[in-house]
Design a protein around this motif. Structure first.
Motif, mmCIF file in Angstrom:
data_model
loop_
_atom_site.group_PDB
_atom_site.id
_atom_site.type_symbol
_atom_site.label_atom_id
_atom_site.label_comp_id
_atom_site.label_asym_id
_atom_site.label_seq_id
_atom_site.Cartn_x
_atom_site.Cartn_y
_atom_site.Cartn_z
ATOM 1 N N GLY A 155 -3.159 -18.924 61.423
ATOM 2 C CA GLY A 155 -2.211 -17.888 61.028
ATOM 3 C C GLY A 155 -2.057 -16.823 62.100
ATOM 4 N N PHE A 156 -3.161 -16.475 62.759
ATOM 5 C CA PHE A 156 -3.108 -15.501 63.852
ATOM 6 C C PHE A 156 -2.204 -16.012 64.971
ATOM 7 C CE2 PHE A 156 -4.776 -14.154 67.978
ATOM 8 C CZ PHE A 156 -4.642 -12.784 67.878
ATOM 9 N N GLY A 157 -2.393 -17.282 65.340
ATOM 10 C CA GLY A 157 -1.563 -17.854 66.393
ATOM 11 C C GLY A 157 -0.081 -17.894 66.013
ATOM 12 N N TYR A 158 0.190 -18.245 64.771
ATOM 13 C CA TYR A 158 1.577 -18.317 64.313
ATOM 14 C C TYR A 158 2.237 -16.940 64.347
ATOM 15 C CZ TYR A 158 5.463 -18.511 61.010
ATOM 16 O OH TYR A 158 6.682 -18.376 60.425
ATOM 17 N N LEU A 159 1.536 -15.920 63.840
ATOM 18 C CA LEU A 159 2.111 -14.574 63.814
ATOM 19 C C LEU A 159 2.290 -14.017 65.225
ATOM 20 C CD1 LEU A 159 0.147 -13.033 60.811
ATOM 21 C CD2 LEU A 159 2.522 -13.801 60.852
ATOM 22 N N ALA A 160 1.327 -14.302 66.110
ATOM 23 C CA ALA A 160 1.448 -13.828 67.491
ATOM 24 C C ALA A 160 2.661 -14.460 68.170
ATOM 25 C CB ALA A 160 0.170 -14.140 68.263
ATOM 26 N N ARG A 161 2.865 -15.744 67.954
ATOM 27 C CA ARG A 161 4.017 -16.442 68.552
ATOM 28 C C ARG A 161 5.324 -15.903 67.997
ATOM 29 N NH1 ARG A 161 6.934 -21.247 67.549
ATOM 30 N NH2 ARG A 161 7.588 -22.289 69.469
ATOM 31 N N ARG A 162 5.366 -15.666 66.677
ATOM 32 C CA ARG A 162 6.598 -15.155 66.071
ATOM 33 C C ARG A 162 6.918 -13.751 66.576
ATOM 34 N NH1 ARG A 162 7.130 -14.464 59.603
ATOM 35 N NH2 ARG A 162 5.811 -12.665 60.090
ATOM 36 N N GLU A 163 5.871 -12.927 66.737
ATOM 37 C CA GLU A 163 6.105 -11.582 67.236
ATOM 38 C C GLU A 163 6.580 -11.611 68.684
ATOM 39 O OE1 GLU A 163 3.675 -7.352 67.842
ATOM 40 O OE2 GLU A 163 2.843 -8.965 66.597
ATOM 41 N N ALA A 164 5.990 -12.496 69.493
ATOM 42 C CA ALA A 164 6.417 -12.602 70.890
ATOM 43 C C ALA A 164 7.874 -13.041 70.977
ATOM 44 C CB ALA A 164 5.513 -13.590 71.626
ATOM 45 N N ARG A 165 8.281 -13.970 70.127
ATOM 46 C CA ARG A 165 9.662 -14.423 70.137
ATOM 47 C C ARG A 165 10.607 -13.302 69.693
ATOM 48 N NH1 ARG A 165 10.892 -19.950 67.165
ATOM 49 N NH2 ARG A 165 9.684 -20.637 68.987
ATOM 50 N N ALA A 166 10.187 -12.531 68.668
ATOM 51 C CA ALA A 166 11.023 -11.426 68.207
ATOM 52 C C ALA A 166 11.185 -10.377 69.293
ATOM 53 C CB ALA A 166 10.425 -10.805 66.956
ATOM 54 N N ARG A 167 10.146 -10.092 70.056
ATOM 55 C CA ARG A 167 10.241 -9.115 71.128
ATOM 56 C C ARG A 167 11.159 -9.618 72.239
ATOM 57 N NH1 ARG A 167 4.029 -6.833 71.966
ATOM 58 N NH2 ARG A 167 3.861 -5.766 69.942
ATOM 59 N N ALA A 168 11.069 -10.907 72.534
ATOM 60 C CA ALA A 168 11.933 -11.474 73.570
ATOM 61 C C ALA A 168 13.401 -11.400 73.163
ATOM 62 C CB ALA A 168 11.528 -12.914 73.851
ATOM 63 N N ASP A 169 13.669 -11.671 71.894
ATOM 64 C CA ASP A 169 15.056 -11.605 71.420
ATOM 65 C C ASP A 169 15.573 -10.184 71.433
ATOM 66 O OD1 ASP A 169 14.951 -14.296 71.052
ATOM 67 O OD2 ASP A 169 14.547 -14.199 68.882
ATOM 68 N N ALA A 170 14.685 -9.203 71.254
ATOM 69 C CA ALA A 170 15.110 -7.809 71.237
ATOM 70 C C ALA A 170 15.259 -7.214 72.631
ATOM 71 C CB ALA A 170 14.111 -6.971 70.438
ATOM 72 N N ASP A 171 14.799 -7.887 73.670
ATOM 73 C CA ASP A 171 14.880 -7.393 75.049
ATOM 74 C C ASP A 171 16.323 -7.498 75.547
ATOM 75 O OD1 ASP A 171 14.626 -6.771 77.703
ATOM 76 O OD2 ASP A 171 12.857 -8.026 78.040
ATOM 77 N N PRO A 172 16.990 -6.382 76.003
ATOM 78 C CA PRO A 172 18.388 -6.446 76.488
ATOM 79 C C PRO A 172 18.576 -7.425 77.633
ATOM 80 C CG PRO A 172 17.697 -4.171 76.152
ATOM 81 C CD PRO A 172 16.476 -5.011 76.019
ATOM 82 N N ARG A 173 17.585 -7.495 78.517
ATOM 83 C CA ARG A 173 17.710 -8.430 79.632
ATOM 84 C C ARG A 173 17.745 -9.866 79.155
ATOM 85 N NH1 ARG A 173 12.733 -6.277 83.068
ATOM 86 N NH2 ARG A 173 11.962 -6.255 80.913
ATOM 87 N N SER A 174 16.975 -10.129 78.099
ATOM 88 C CA SER A 174 16.997 -11.485 77.548
ATOM 89 C C SER A 174 18.344 -11.788 76.927
ATOM 90 C CB SER A 174 15.892 -11.636 76.505
ATOM 91 O OG SER A 174 14.627 -11.475 77.106
ATOM 92 N N ARG A 175 18.932 -10.770 76.233
ATOM 93 C CA ARG A 175 20.243 -10.994 75.633
ATOM 94 C C ARG A 175 21.303 -11.213 76.707
ATOM 95 N NH1 ARG A 175 18.778 -6.641 72.209
ATOM 96 N NH2 ARG A 175 20.301 -5.282 73.288
ATOM 97 N N ALA A 176 21.203 -10.460 77.828
ATOM 98 C CA ALA A 176 22.179 -10.615 78.914
ATOM 99 C C ALA A 176 22.082 -11.994 79.532
ATOM 100 C CB ALA A 176 21.945 -9.529 79.976
ATOM 101 N N ARG A 177 20.839 -12.439 79.762
ATOM 102 C CA ARG A 177 20.677 -13.783 80.323
ATOM 103 C C ARG A 177 21.219 -14.822 79.373
ATOM 104 N NH1 ARG A 177 15.645 -11.642 82.003
ATOM 105 N NH2 ARG A 177 14.635 -12.564 80.172
ATOM 106 N N GLY A 178 21.000 -14.604 78.085
ATOM 107 C CA GLY A 178 21.520 -15.554 77.098
ATOM 108 C C GLY A 178 23.028 -15.591 77.091
ATOM 109 N N GLU A 179 23.683 -14.401 77.280
ATOM 110 C CA GLU A 179 25.146 -14.358 77.302
ATOM 111 C C GLU A 179 25.689 -15.071 78.526
ATOM 112 O OE1 GLU A 179 28.922 -13.512 75.909
ATOM 113 O OE2 GLU A 179 26.957 -13.390 74.952
ATOM 114 N N VAL A 180 25.072 -14.865 79.705
ATOM 115 C CA VAL A 180 25.490 -15.549 80.936
ATOM 116 C C VAL A 180 25.364 -17.050 80.769
ATOM 117 C CG1 VAL A 180 24.919 -15.931 83.345
ATOM 118 C CG2 VAL A 180 24.998 -13.596 82.441
ATOM 119 N N ASP A 181 24.245 -17.480 80.207
ATOM 120 C CA ASP A 181 24.046 -18.920 80.004
ATOM 121 C C ASP A 181 25.106 -19.474 79.066
ATOM 122 O OD1 ASP A 181 21.873 -18.783 81.635
ATOM 123 O OD2 ASP A 181 20.391 -18.650 79.991
#
Length: 245
Positions: free
Chosen positions: A204-230
């Motif tokens: 459960g610790f591993g699952y929650l850590a992975r989900r939180e890391a993914r949520a932070r990546a999605d919230a990063d503006p640079r990640s959103r910009a790269r996603g839009e370019v792609d």
């Protein structure tokens, strides 16, 4: 969560030790049932050892243990001192008798008389019961709730052994007091349960850590910009492919 998993592993180890202790008690009960009886030693043998004791019953100081249950029925265990040739005594649990059906809680049971003269008793060594109190006496025998030779010995005119003996087989007219086998399997199940909980906690610790890391990546503006370019690049490539077709 790592600390919680460590605690759960420790609890599992504790339940495993309880399983080993209870299994050892059951092994002692089984071994005692198969062994040839031996004379009660001083100091006495371990609990559940089958022993023999020779002496004369002191029926004047018989003891009734109240509130004892056998096969779901409440009654009495009858404990009679057996005085040996050296003047010391061993408390003999001669067996169980049912409570009287009339007369209320203060009524005394019908107890088969102990044999007169010298007798040799065969039974199992039984350790003193905990939470004992001093015997009380009204117009009948001594009465106790828990069988503890040291406490009962305070009202007897001779020294008594620190253990008592449950007759095996019981005396005539009594129901046998069977050894209390321990439910060791339950402790083994609890140990496995705690260890499973520990593994699930780490997963459960591993699952929650992975989900939180993914949520932070999605919230990063640079990640959103790269996603839009792609996304635009893929769209342009698809349009170019359609034109060439």
């Amino acid at each position: 969560m790592l600390l919680a998993a460590a605690v759960m592993v420790g609890l599992g180890q504790w339940q495993l030790s309880r399983y080993e202790q209870r299994s050892a008690i059951n092994d002692s009960i089984d071994a005692g049932g198969r062994a040839t009886p031996v004379a009660l030693a001083s100091p006495p043998q371990p609990s559940w050892t089958r022993v023999t004791v020779t002496g004369r019953y002191d029926t004047a100081n018989e003891v009734l243990a109240r509130g004892r249950t056998v096969d779901g029925k409440v009654g009495f265990e009858v404990v009679t001192p057996l005085v040996r040739a050296d003047g010391t005594a061993v408390l003999i649990d001669r067996g169980w008798v049912p409570a009287p059906t009339t007369g209320g809680a203060a009524a005394l049971p019908a107890v088969p008389a102990a044999p007169a003269g010298e007798v040799t008793v065969t039974g199992r060594v039984h350790a003193p019961e905990s939470r004992s109190s001093a015997p009380t006496r009204g117009s009948g025998p001594w009465e106790v709730r828990r069988i503890a030779p040291e406490r009962i010995g305070t009202v007897l005119p001779y020294p008594v052994e620190p253990v008592y003996v449950t007759m095996d087989p019981p005396a005539d007219g009594f129901v046998a007091i069977k050894p209390a086998r321990q439910n060791a399997t339950l402790n083994a199940a609890y140990a496995g349960q705690w260890w499973i909980f520990a593994v699930l906690t780490l997963v459960g610790f591993g699952y929650l850590a992975r989900r939180e890391a993914r949520a932070r990546a999605d919230a990063d503006p640079r990640s959103r910009a790269r996603g839009e370019v792609d996304r635009l690049t893929l769209a342009d490539e698809a349009e170019a492919a359609a034109r060439s077709a």
